[in-house]
Design a protein around this motif. Sequence first.
Motif, PDB file in Angstrom:
ATOM      1  N   PRO A  38      36.385  32.516  26.680  1.00  0.00           N
ATOM      2  CA  PRO A  38      34.929  32.922  25.939  1.00  0.00           C
ATOM      3  C   PRO A  38      34.626  31.103  26.296  1.00  0.00           C
ATOM      4  CG  PRO A  38      36.469  31.837  24.649  1.00  0.00           C
ATOM      5  CD  PRO A  38      37.224  33.115  25.348  1.00  0.00           C
ATOM      6  N   ARG A  39      33.420  30.533  26.710  1.00  0.00           N
ATOM      7  CA  ARG A  39      33.127  29.657  26.995  1.00  0.00           C
ATOM      8  C   ARG A  39      32.971  28.629  26.016  1.00  0.00           C
ATOM      9  NH1 ARG A  39      27.213  27.730  30.041  1.00  0.00           N
ATOM     10  NH2 ARG A  39      27.937  25.883  30.597  1.00  0.00           N
ATOM     11  N   LEU A  40      33.853  27.048  26.421  1.00  0.00           N
ATOM     12  CA  LEU A  40      34.093  26.786  24.467  1.00  0.00           C
ATOM     13  C   LEU A  40      33.113  25.646  25.038  1.00  0.00           C
ATOM     14  CD1 LEU A  40      37.436  27.814  23.375  1.00  0.00           C
ATOM     15  CD2 LEU A  40      35.587  28.578  22.953  1.00  0.00           C
ATOM     16  N   VAL A  41      32.843  24.607  24.662  1.00  0.00           N
ATOM     17  CA  VAL A  41      31.350  23.762  24.668  1.00  0.00           C
ATOM     18  C   VAL A  41      31.762  22.909  23.819  1.00  0.00           C
ATOM     19  CG1 VAL A  41      29.938  25.060  26.729  1.00  0.00           C
ATOM     20  CG2 VAL A  41      29.563  24.689  24.568  1.00  0.00           C
ATOM     21  N   ALA A  42      31.082  21.912  24.149  1.00  0.00           N
ATOM     22  CA  ALA A  42      31.284  20.727  22.778  1.00  0.00           C
ATOM     23  C   ALA A  42      30.107  21.084  21.949  1.00  0.00           C
ATOM     24  CB  ALA A  42      31.593  18.976  23.637  1.00  0.00           C
ATOM     25  N   SER A  43      28.370  21.354  23.121  1.00  0.00           N
ATOM     26  CA  SER A  43      26.593  21.006  21.694  1.00  0.00           C
ATOM     27  C   SER A  43      26.238  21.492  22.215  1.00  0.00           C
ATOM     28  CB  SER A  43      26.630  19.637  22.851  1.00  0.00           C
ATOM     29  OG  SER A  43      26.363  19.345  24.184  1.00  0.00           O
ATOM     30  N   LEU A  44      25.058  21.811  21.967  1.00  0.00           N
ATOM     31  CA  LEU A  44      23.951  22.626  22.638  1.00  0.00           C
ATOM     32  C   LEU A  44      23.932  22.474  23.935  1.00  0.00           C
ATOM     33  CD1 LEU A  44      21.505  24.822  21.859  1.00  0.00           C
ATOM     34  CD2 LEU A  44      20.550  23.381  20.904  1.00  0.00           C
ATOM     35  N   ASP A  45      22.985  21.316  24.336  1.00  0.00           N
ATOM     36  CA  ASP A  45      23.355  20.693  24.864  1.00  0.00           C
ATOM     37  C   ASP A  45      24.244  21.359  26.707  1.00  0.00           C
ATOM     38  OD1 ASP A  45      20.881  19.041  24.292  1.00  0.00           O
ATOM     39  OD2 ASP A  45      21.789  17.317  24.056  1.00  0.00           O
ATOM     40  N   GLU A  46      24.763  21.527  26.197  1.00  0.00           N
ATOM     41  CA  GLU A  46      25.991  21.562  26.800  1.00  0.00           C
ATOM     42  C   GLU A  46      25.876  23.176  27.408  1.00  0.00           C
ATOM     43  OE1 GLU A  46      30.593  21.177  27.935  1.00  0.00           O
ATOM     44  OE2 GLU A  46      30.523  20.612  26.619  1.00  0.00           O
ATOM     45  N   ALA A  47      25.881  23.965  26.341  1.00  0.00           N
ATOM     46  CA  ALA A  47      26.212  25.780  26.525  1.00  0.00           C
ATOM     47  C   ALA A  47      24.455  25.831  27.016  1.00  0.00           C
ATOM     48  CB  ALA A  47      26.158  26.514  24.704  1.00  0.00           C
ATOM     49  N   VAL A  48      23.390  25.077  27.247  1.00  0.00           N
ATOM     50  CA  VAL A  48      22.241  25.728  27.938  1.00  0.00           C
ATOM     51  C   VAL A  48      21.635  24.829  28.607  1.00  0.00           C
ATOM     52  CG1 VAL A  48      21.020  26.981  24.960  1.00  0.00           C
ATOM     53  CG2 VAL A  48      20.537  24.556  26.217  1.00  0.00           C
ATOM     54  N   ALA A  49      21.708  23.972  29.557  1.00  0.00           N
ATOM     55  CA  ALA A  49      21.985  23.040  30.671  1.00  0.00           C
ATOM     56  C   ALA A  49      21.679  24.133  31.861  1.00  0.00           C
ATOM     57  CB  ALA A  49      23.574  22.008  30.631  1.00  0.00           C
ATOM     58  N   ASP A  50      22.159  24.995  31.942  1.00  0.00           N
ATOM     59  CA  ASP A  50      21.882  25.856  33.026  1.00  0.00           C
ATOM     60  C   ASP A  50      20.546  26.350  32.908  1.00  0.00           C
ATOM     61  OD1 ASP A  50      23.321  26.773  31.905  1.00  0.00           O
ATOM     62  OD2 ASP A  50      24.487  27.758  33.851  1.00  0.00           O
ATOM     63  N   CYS A  51      20.212  27.648  32.139  1.00  0.00           N
ATOM     64  CA  CYS A  51      19.159  28.136  31.052  1.00  0.00           C
ATOM     65  C   CYS A  51      17.985  27.475  31.519  1.00  0.00           C
ATOM     66  CB  CYS A  51      19.434  28.588  29.694  1.00  0.00           C
ATOM     67  SG  CYS A  51      21.095  29.336  29.815  1.00  0.00           S
ATOM     68  N   ALA A  52      17.087  28.472  31.907  1.00  0.00           N
ATOM     69  CA  ALA A  52      15.165  28.187  32.208  1.00  0.00           C
ATOM     70  C   ALA A  52      14.950  28.591  30.784  1.00  0.00           C
ATOM     71  CB  ALA A  52      14.912  29.162  33.161  1.00  0.00           C
ATOM     72  N   TRP A  53      15.262  29.106  29.498  1.00  0.00           N
ATOM     73  CA  TRP A  53      14.598  29.544  28.465  1.00  0.00           C
ATOM     74  C   TRP A  53      15.297  29.464  27.416  1.00  0.00           C
ATOM     75  CZ3 TRP A  53      12.047  34.082  26.393  1.00  0.00           C
ATOM     76  CH2 TRP A  53      10.698  34.399  25.440  1.00  0.00           C
ATOM     77  N   VAL A  54      15.175  28.772  26.186  1.00  0.00           N
ATOM     78  CA  VAL A  54      15.805  28.116  25.118  1.00  0.00           C
ATOM     79  C   VAL A  54      15.513  28.694  24.302  1.00  0.00           C
ATOM     80  CG1 VAL A  54      18.071  27.212  23.836  1.00  0.00           C
ATOM     81  CG2 VAL A  54      17.634  26.325  26.599  1.00  0.00           C
ATOM     82  N   VAL A  55      15.773  30.063  23.201  1.00  0.00           N
ATOM     83  CA  VAL A  55      15.391  30.774  21.890  1.00  0.00           C
ATOM     84  C   VAL A  55      16.038  30.312  21.019  1.00  0.00           C
ATOM     85  CG1 VAL A  55      13.975  31.756  21.106  1.00  0.00           C
ATOM     86  CG2 VAL A  55      14.064  32.218  24.149  1.00  0.00           C
ATOM     87  N   GLY A  56      15.630  29.411  20.130  1.00  0.00           N
ATOM     88  CA  GLY A  56      16.644  29.506  18.460  1.00  0.00           C
ATOM     89  C   GLY A  56      16.169  30.066  17.718  1.00  0.00           C
ATOM     90  N   THR A  57      17.293  30.507  17.287  1.00  0.00           N
ATOM     91  CA  THR A  57      16.729  31.661  15.924  1.00  0.00           C
ATOM     92  C   THR A  57      16.746  31.121  14.687  1.00  0.00           C
ATOM     93  OG1 THR A  57      19.544  32.581  15.379  1.00  0.00           O
ATOM     94  CG2 THR A  57      18.462  33.432  17.642  1.00  0.00           C
ATOM     95  N   SER A  58      15.703  31.192  13.907  1.00  0.00           N
ATOM     96  CA  SER A  58      15.042  30.901  12.936  1.00  0.00           C
ATOM     97  C   SER A  58      13.442  31.109  12.624  1.00  0.00           C
ATOM     98  CB  SER A  58      14.905  28.759  13.081  1.00  0.00           C
ATOM     99  OG  SER A  58      14.262  28.162  11.956  1.00  0.00           O
ATOM    100  N   SER A  59      14.036  31.145  11.020  1.00  0.00           N
ATOM    101  CA  SER A  59      12.411  31.646  10.046  1.00  0.00           C
ATOM    102  C   SER A  59      11.799  30.339  10.249  1.00  0.00           C
ATOM    103  CB  SER A  59      12.644  32.206   8.762  1.00  0.00           C
ATOM    104  OG  SER A  59      13.584  31.369   7.888  1.00  0.00           O
ATOM    105  N   ARG A  60      11.610  29.484  10.782  1.00  0.00           N
ATOM    106  CA  ARG A  60      10.332  28.053  10.579  1.00  0.00           C
ATOM    107  C   ARG A  60       9.788  28.098  11.315  1.00  0.00           C
ATOM    108  NH1 ARG A  60      15.683  23.582  10.609  1.00  0.00           N
ATOM    109  NH2 ARG A  60      16.730  24.815  11.036  1.00  0.00           N
ATOM    110  N   ALA A  61       8.878  27.160  10.830  1.00  0.00           N
ATOM    111  CA  ALA A  61       7.318  27.276  11.640  1.00  0.00           C
ATOM    112  C   ALA A  61       7.300  25.776  11.951  1.00  0.00           C
ATOM    113  CB  ALA A  61       6.400  28.431  10.848  1.00  0.00           C
ATOM    114  N   VAL A  62       7.684  25.912  13.885  1.00  0.00           N
ATOM    115  CA  VAL A  62       7.425  24.390  14.171  1.00  0.00           C
ATOM    116  C   VAL A  62       6.276  24.428  15.227  1.00  0.00           C
ATOM    117  CG1 VAL A  62       8.449  22.864  15.583  1.00  0.00           C
ATOM    118  CG2 VAL A  62       9.900  24.020  13.845  1.00  0.00           C
TER     119      VAL A  62
END
Length: 235
Positions: A61-85
């Motif tokens: 597993p790729r263990l990281v400390a934060s969301l920032d670290e987990a997605v830093a090299d990704c071009a699109w970040v999609v959060g799973t949430s039912s909230r409307a923002v």
Amino acid sequence: MADLPVRIVLLRPRNPENLGAAARAMKNFGLSDWAIAALGTHDFAAARRVAVHAEDLLDRPRLVASLDEAVADCAWVVGTSSRAVRGKRRLAPDAVAREALERAAEGRTAIVFGDERSGLTNEEVHRCHDLSAIPTGEAQPSVNLAQAVLLYAYEVRRAALAAAPARPAKAPEGATDAELERVEDALREALRTAGFLAGPERHAVRDLAAALRRARLSRREARLWLAALRTLGRG
């Protein structure tokens, strides 16, 4: 089938069985890239009992400390949430899967799942570029973490199988999340220097940055924005 351009990101998972079941779901549908931020359990023995034929994913597993670290090299970040923002699209899982494949030439897509008890925090929701929710029934709207991972992994696999083999000409490489964060910081500084942000920031910078994220900047465009904004900020 080639490596699918999707990373599963789990934030603060507590239940080892969920880890094992999520790994199995990923293996079922051809996903191998995942990151776990702030892991809340180290009972990998329990996880392995559930991860039938997917133990290799638990071994690395790729263990990281934060969301920032987990997605830093990704071009699109999609959060799973039912909230409307405001400023963020809300997409069904199948729409996320199709767009992830369409964006493959730009970079990887991260699909982010919050912890089992409370999901994503408000800050994490705002950190994501867009949002997605499973259209569940009102009687039981909550979906188990591993089940949610399975559903999104299935949709990615289904979209990949349905995609035409012919690919368009290579698209410019998309700006990474870390590069877009630097553009947002430079925008904030330029607006402060110009006097636009005379008082509390509120939502102005976030809303302006959201428009840039929706534009799907290339890495070259992001560097150009960064240079221009830093020049303005020094003015």
